[in-house]
Scaffold this active site. Structure first.
Site, PDB file in Angstrom:
ATOM      1  N   ASP A 192      13.575  37.943   4.865  1.00  0.00           N
ATOM      2  CA  ASP A 192      14.869  37.291   4.632  1.00  0.00           C
ATOM      3  C   ASP A 192      15.763  38.100   3.696  1.00  0.00           C
ATOM      4  O   ASP A 192      16.987  38.017   3.771  1.00  0.00           O
ATOM      5  CB  ASP A 192      14.651  35.873   4.096  1.00  0.00           C
ATOM      6  CG  ASP A 192      14.066  34.968   5.174  1.00  0.00           C
ATOM      7  OD1 ASP A 192      13.554  33.886   4.830  1.00  0.00           O
ATOM      8  OD2 ASP A 192      14.105  35.367   6.367  1.00  0.00           O
ATOM      9  N   TYR A 224       6.919  20.607  10.917  1.00  0.00           N
ATOM     10  CA  TYR A 224       7.755  20.615  12.119  1.00  0.00           C
ATOM     11  C   TYR A 224       6.981  20.909  13.391  1.00  0.00           C
ATOM     12  O   TYR A 224       5.926  21.520  13.357  1.00  0.00           O
ATOM     13  CB  TYR A 224       8.951  21.564  11.978  1.00  0.00           C
ATOM     14  CG  TYR A 224       8.685  22.995  11.608  1.00  0.00           C
ATOM     15  CD1 TYR A 224       8.242  23.337  10.345  1.00  0.00           C
ATOM     16  CD2 TYR A 224       8.958  24.023  12.490  1.00  0.00           C
ATOM     17  CE1 TYR A 224       8.036  24.666   9.982  1.00  0.00           C
ATOM     18  CE2 TYR A 224       8.776  25.350  12.141  1.00  0.00           C
ATOM     19  CZ  TYR A 224       8.320  25.656  10.884  1.00  0.00           C
ATOM     20  OH  TYR A 224       8.138  26.970  10.530  1.00  0.00           O
ATOM     21  N   ARG A 262      14.237  29.540   3.128  1.00  0.00           N
ATOM     22  CA  ARG A 262      13.580  30.119   4.309  1.00  0.00           C
ATOM     23  C   ARG A 262      14.604  30.092   5.450  1.00  0.00           C
ATOM     24  O   ARG A 262      15.125  29.030   5.770  1.00  0.00           O
ATOM     25  CB  ARG A 262      12.342  29.309   4.697  1.00  0.00           C
ATOM     26  CG  ARG A 262      11.208  29.340   3.659  1.00  0.00           C
ATOM     27  CD  ARG A 262      10.022  28.557   4.133  1.00  0.00           C
ATOM     28  NE  ARG A 262       8.972  28.432   3.133  1.00  0.00           N
ATOM     29  CZ  ARG A 262       7.775  29.029   3.242  1.00  0.00           C
ATOM     30  NH1 ARG A 262       7.519  29.810   4.296  1.00  0.00           N
ATOM     31  NH2 ARG A 262       6.852  28.855   2.321  1.00  0.00           N
ATOM     32  N   GLU A 315      11.220  37.174  17.448  1.00  0.00           N
ATOM     33  CA  GLU A 315      11.872  36.569  16.284  1.00  0.00           C
ATOM     34  C   GLU A 315      13.178  37.267  15.944  1.00  0.00           C
ATOM     35  O   GLU A 315      13.296  38.487  16.075  1.00  0.00           O
ATOM     36  CB  GLU A 315      10.933  36.653  15.055  1.00  0.00           C
ATOM     37  CG  GLU A 315       9.867  35.594  15.006  1.00  0.00           C
ATOM     38  CD  GLU A 315       9.195  35.555  13.632  1.00  0.00           C
ATOM     39  OE1 GLU A 315       8.622  36.564  13.212  1.00  0.00           O
ATOM     40  OE2 GLU A 315       9.247  34.493  12.995  1.00  0.00           O
ATOM     41  N   ARG A 340       0.832  -1.217   0.000  1.00  0.00           N
ATOM     42  CA  ARG A 340       0.000   0.000   0.000  1.00  0.00           C
ATOM     43  C   ARG A 340       0.861   1.259   0.000  1.00  0.00           C
ATOM     44  O   ARG A 340       0.443   2.323  -0.456  1.00  0.00           O
ATOM     45  CB  ARG A 340      -0.906   0.006   1.240  1.00  0.00           C
ATOM     46  CG  ARG A 340      -1.885  -1.124   1.352  1.00  0.00           C
ATOM     47  CD  ARG A 340      -2.512  -1.156   2.741  1.00  0.00           C
ATOM     48  NE  ARG A 340      -1.467  -1.346   3.767  1.00  0.00           N
ATOM     49  CZ  ARG A 340      -1.710  -1.223   5.074  1.00  0.00           C
ATOM     50  NH1 ARG A 340      -2.900  -0.862   5.528  1.00  0.00           N
ATOM     51  NH2 ARG A 340      -0.729  -1.424   5.951  1.00  0.00           N
ATOM     52  N   HIS A 369      16.355  31.543  10.785  1.00  0.00           N
ATOM     53  CA  HIS A 369      15.444  32.130  11.781  1.00  0.00           C
ATOM     54  C   HIS A 369      15.611  31.476  13.155  1.00  0.00           C
ATOM     55  O   HIS A 369      16.033  30.318  13.268  1.00  0.00           O
ATOM     56  CB  HIS A 369      13.984  31.929  11.341  1.00  0.00           C
ATOM     57  CG  HIS A 369      13.675  32.500  10.011  1.00  0.00           C
ATOM     58  ND1 HIS A 369      12.610  32.096   9.256  1.00  0.00           N
ATOM     59  CD2 HIS A 369      14.300  33.462   9.268  1.00  0.00           C
ATOM     60  CE1 HIS A 369      12.581  32.767   8.121  1.00  0.00           C
ATOM     61  NE2 HIS A 369      13.593  33.603   8.095  1.00  0.00           N
ATOM     62  N   LYS A 373      13.088  22.512  17.645  1.00  0.00           N
ATOM     63  CA  LYS A 373      12.259  22.088  16.508  1.00  0.00           C
ATOM     64  C   LYS A 373      12.592  20.664  16.100  1.00  0.00           C
ATOM     65  O   LYS A 373      13.761  20.266  16.080  1.00  0.00           O
ATOM     66  CB  LYS A 373      12.497  23.015  15.311  1.00  0.00           C
ATOM     67  CG  LYS A 373      12.018  24.434  15.563  1.00  0.00           C
ATOM     68  CD  LYS A 373      12.537  25.418  14.544  1.00  0.00           C
ATOM     69  CE  LYS A 373      12.201  26.826  14.963  1.00  0.00           C
ATOM     70  NZ  LYS A 373      12.921  27.843  14.184  1.00  0.00           N
TER      71      LYS A 373
END
Ligand SMILES: Cc1cn([C@H]2C[C@H](O)[C@@H](COP(=O)(O)OP(=O)(O)O[C@H]3O[C@H](C)C(=O)[C@H](O)[C@H]3O)O2)c(=O)[nH]c1=O
Length: 189
Positions: free
Chosen positions: A169, A131, A58, A142, A23, A61, A71
């Protein structure tokens, strides 16, 4: 699951036990008890998911202070080069990074503790990235560092000049500017 140490203390590659049959496949992407028994004792409180096109970068950060995030990251579909940068003040590997290819085919995950910057580049036509974070999103905390900083010297394996970037960014500070900023010592308490 198989835990692989990396050159950065605390950053682990995780190879989950994958059950395949005609499957398709099944694996546990997170099990608090099994992670705790493997020494990864985290309580994740927020799940994120993003989809990006080829050539997207990305990052880099992070969130600062008491809002710093551990994370657990992986790819649902496609392939990314995932980057963790050691921003822990006093760390013997401060400013160094690891680069790990994560894909919907290798099922690999990366555990990135608080005190690290995180980013990824997209190597496939598209990539769906998933994540878990052990702290909530706090925009006011941030921080970011330029993806193409010469001191970090990250090979994203995509054309930097044609990278798809957020406005944030495009204007992130370089590493030396970050190290002189008031948040430098405030990354992870
Ligand atoms: C991170 C985050 C973002 N947002 C909102 C804020 C923006 O309106 C929108 C896109 O955010 P951003 O452009 O910051 O998304 P990324 O560039 O993927 O940021 C992430 O990229 C790197 C790879 C990371 O590790 C971080 O988790 C995170 O910074 O989602 C939320 O509502 N909650 C969140 O937790």
């Amino acid at each position: 699951m198989n835990l692989i140490e990396t050159a950065l203390e605390g950053v682990y590659i995780i190879e989950p036990k994958v059950f395949s049959d005609p499957r398709g496949y099944f694996f546990e992407s997170y099990n608090q008890d099994k992670f705790k028994k493997a020494g990864l004792d985290y309580v994740f409180v927020q799940d994120n998911q993003s989809k990006s096109s080829y050539g997207t970068i990305r990052g880099i950060h992070f969130q600062t202070g008491k809002h710093a995030q551990t994370k657990l990251v992986w790819v649902l579909q496609g392939t990314v080069l995932d980057i963790a940068v050691d921003l822990r003040v006093g760390s013997p590997t401060f400013g160094q990074h690891v680069a790990v290819e994560l894909s919907g085919e290798n099922y690999r995950q990366l555990l990135i503790p608080r005190g690290f910057g995180h980013g990824f580049s997209v190597l496939s036509e598209t990539a769906v990235f998933s994540y878990k974070c052990d702290n909530f999103y706090m925009p006011s905390s941030e921080g970011s560092v330029r993806f193409d900083d010469p001191d970090l010297a990250i090979d994203w394996r995509v054309d930097r000049k044609r990278a798809l970037l957020s406005e944030k960014d495009k204007t992130a500070p370089d590493f030396q500017t970050y190290c002189r900023s008031p948040i430098f010592h405030y990354l992870s308490e």
